[in-house]
Design an enzyme around this catalytic site. Structure first.
Site, PDB file in Angstrom:
ATOM      1  N   GLU A 171      50.388 -43.919 -14.825  1.00 63.27           N
ATOM      2  CA  GLU A 171      51.362 -43.678 -15.867  1.00 63.27           C
ATOM      3  C   GLU A 171      52.734 -43.712 -15.206  1.00 63.27           C
ATOM      4  O   GLU A 171      52.874 -43.461 -14.003  1.00 63.27           O
ATOM      5  CB  GLU A 171      51.128 -42.319 -16.524  1.00 63.27           C
ATOM      6  N   ALA A 172      53.769 -43.998 -16.004  1.00 66.08           N
ATOM      7  CA  ALA A 172      55.116 -44.079 -15.451  1.00 66.08           C
ATOM      8  C   ALA A 172      55.554 -42.751 -14.842  1.00 66.08           C
ATOM      9  O   ALA A 172      56.385 -42.716 -13.936  1.00 66.08           O
ATOM     10  CB  ALA A 172      56.102 -44.505 -16.538  1.00 66.08           C
ATOM     11  N   SER A 229      50.269 -27.706 -15.103  1.00 63.46           N
ATOM     12  CA  SER A 229      50.881 -28.865 -14.449  1.00 63.46           C
ATOM     13  C   SER A 229      52.394 -28.744 -14.318  1.00 63.46           C
ATOM     14  O   SER A 229      52.900 -27.891 -13.601  1.00 63.46           O
ATOM     15  CB  SER A 229      50.482 -30.123 -15.219  1.00 63.46           C
ATOM     16  N   ASP A 277      54.396 -32.540  -8.848  1.00 59.07           N
ATOM     17  CA  ASP A 277      54.537 -31.554  -9.921  1.00 59.07           C
ATOM     18  C   ASP A 277      53.773 -30.282  -9.566  1.00 59.07           C
ATOM     19  O   ASP A 277      53.226 -30.148  -8.464  1.00 59.07           O
ATOM     20  CB  ASP A 277      54.080 -32.135 -11.259  1.00 59.07           C
ATOM     21  N   ARG A 288      57.613 -37.534 -28.923  1.00 55.25           N
ATOM     22  CA  ARG A 288      58.284 -38.107 -27.750  1.00 55.25           C
ATOM     23  C   ARG A 288      58.814 -39.503 -28.088  1.00 55.25           C
ATOM     24  O   ARG A 288      58.121 -40.299 -28.733  1.00 55.25           O
ATOM     25  CB  ARG A 288      57.315 -38.177 -26.566  1.00 55.25           C
TER      26      ARG A 288
END
Length: 548
Positions: A375-376, A67, A281, A512
């Site tokens: 998702e953000a 990814s 991406d 994270r």
């Protein structure tokens, strides 16, 4: 002991021996690590795919990709028959199979076969796809060896986006009811629906029919060319960061993850004031929008913005139809607090928060007639229940309804065909966003003005062992190490509109950190303070975080 089991062991020992001593875990996106360490993992996932296919009595997919990771990495994940992520109980089997010694592999395979009563005589097909990484072809060969070792039939789709692989798997398992399971079938379905919605003219107003597209030097750059050919004047796509013309390395200083995490304009894309831009991406399952204004200030419209735009438009169409459908929006803790307020208080759409990882959002979205999840980071899609599709098909043909109601139902049915319901799909999501902006006659500034984001900051801390940090409440609360959550709470209290949480990575030994506050300066300082506590209490290694 069957001949197949002996073949498995012989291949593992001679062609794909275990080369890494430490354990590797099947995380939220499958296995992901340095490409040089993945050969034996790929072989074993080929084995597991055949077992899973026989157990589910359906076609299973294998996607080779890392990814948004750097080009030196790679990874692999399995795709279940409906195009969804592999179910969690089998993730544990994947981890076990990946980590056993070569001389235990045969016994482990036999154990799985017996536990799940798998008929090893069933003929099965395994679909295989890969991204553009230099390591992908050799790793795909390892997967094929694994599939053949247990007498499965590998079907290689070559270089494709991750969302295309999910689409192919669902098409094969629905006997093409969902769509034609080929690349051409994929392009035709999405483009035909987009053109049907776009019609012969634009709603004009402030909508501009042009985007600058950052392909991250990956497969998304290759595949968008097929859309450009088919879309024609419907949408002008100016392509940048296309590895085919040697403009740079995969995901390097470009792509959706770079733009989102760094909140910077990517390299290779011309800086034209107020021009609508998109970045995908490396495997084209994430997308973010952005622009620089006339003062060269950067503006990001991420997954939260995309989700709110979609949810608002879908609600408008559902209300126009007059049909009783349950619409919900699913987020993670990374969602900006301002977006959650806007969805619940202004749009009046129910919001659910789940743990990070598309599989969690996808599962929750299935509880609604129309489940919007993002998702953000820009990974998301919309799922429509059978009940929703049946009601919309009836409404579109019901002459008792008004013309507006019928047309709204027809629009929703066309939108379903633009959307890749199996997984987040950057190109599909782009077509959906462009459809909505055109329908509203909006430019990107008007879209952005729906609400004001709280400034936020993402950081990460490298740790000795990420498994020492555990969370609860959809990852919004830290359980261990003891005392860390209390420290985070004390830090957050110092900041206006402060919010912060920490979570371990699913694939790497890092933690994270997310923080948001009333100003950019406060969000950056809050993130740094929390990162420092993580470093102190969760076994940080390397240079400690610096508080600005």
């Amino acid at each position: 002991m069957t001949a197949s089991y002996r073949t498995v062991y012989a291949f593992a020992r001679e062609m794909h021996p275990k080369t890494v001593k430490h354990d590797i875990h099947y995380g939220t996106a499958g296995f992901r690590t340095k490409a040089s360490n993945l050969g034996y993992i790929m072989y074993r996932m080929g084995l597991l795919a055949v077992l899973r296919s026989r157990y589910k009595q359906g076609v299973i997919g294998i996607m080779i990709t890392a990814s948004h990771n750097p080009e030196c990495d790679n990874g692999v994940k399995l795709i279940d028959p409906h195009g969804e992520m592999m179910e969690q109980s089998w993730e544990e089997l994947a981890t076990k199979l990946a980590n056993v010694q070569d001389d235990e592999l045969e016994a482990t395979i036999k154990e799985i076969v017996q536990k799940y009563s798998i008929d090893m005589t069933v003929r099965v097909n395994i679909l295989i796809g890969k991204d553009t990484r230099p390591s992908s072809p050799s790793l795909a060969k390892s997967v094929v060896d694994g599939v053949l070792a247990l007498s499965g039939k590998p079907i290689d789709f070559g270089i494709v986006t991750t969302p295309q692989m999910h689409y192919f798997v669902k098409c094969r398992n629905t006997h093409n009811e969902y769509g034609i399971g080929t690349e051409e079938g994929y392009y035709t379905k999405l483009v035909s629906a987009f053109k049907r919605l776009r019609g012969d003219k634009f709603n004009n107003k402030n909508y501009v029919n042009k985007i600058l597209y950052d392909g991250a030097n990956g497969v998304g750059a290759r595949k968008i060319k097929y859309f450009k050919e088919r879309l024609g004047d419907c949408l002008e796509i100016e392509l940048h960061n296309d590895a085919g013309i040697g403009t740079g390395k995969l995901n390097h200083l470009c792509g959706a993850d770079y733009v989102k995490s760094q909140q910077l304009f990517p390299t290779g894309v011309p800086n034209i004031p107020n021009q609508r831009c998109v970045s995908v991406d490396g495997d084209a399952d994430r997308i973010v929008y952005y622009y620089n204004d006339e003062n060269n200030k950067f503006h990001l419209l991420d997954g939260d913005r995309i989700a709110t735009l979609i949810a608002e438009y879908l609600k408008e169409l559902v209300l126009a139809c007059g049909i009783d459908l349950n619409l919900g929006l699913i987020q993670t803790a990374y969602a900006n607090g301002a977006s959650t307020d806007y969805i619940t208080k202004t749009l009046k759409v129910p919001v659910a928060c789940v743990s990070t990882g598309v599989k969690h959002l996808h599962h929750k979205a299935l509880e609604y007639d129309i489940g919007v999840y993002f998702e953000a980071n820009g990974h998301g899609t919309v799922i429509f229940s059978k009940n929703a599709k049946d009601k919309l098909n009836e409404a579109a043909k019901d002459n008792k309804l008004s013309e507006e109601q019928q047309q709204s139902a027809e629009k929703l049915l066309a939108l379903i065909d633009v959307i890749n319901e199996t997984v987040g799909d950057a190109i599909s999501d782009m077509l959906l966003v462009e459809t909505i902006l055109n329908a509203k006659g909006w430019n990107i500034q008007q879209w952005e003005q729906t609400y004001t984001d709280l400034p936020n900051k993402l950081l990460k801390v490298t740790v000795q062992d990420r498994n020492l940090l555990t969370t609860k409440d959809a990852e919004r609360m830290c359980v261990t190490p003891e005392g860390l959550q209390e420290e985070i709470g004390l830090i957050v209290e110092k900041y206006n509109k402060g919010r912060s949480f920490v979570r371990p990575s699913g694939t790497e030994d890092i933690v994270r950190i997310y923080a948001e506050a009333a100003t950019h300066e406060e969000s950056e300082k809050l993130a740094a303070e929390v990162a420092q506590k993580v470093y102190e209490l969760a076994g940080g290694i390397g240079a400690p975080p610096i508080i600005p």
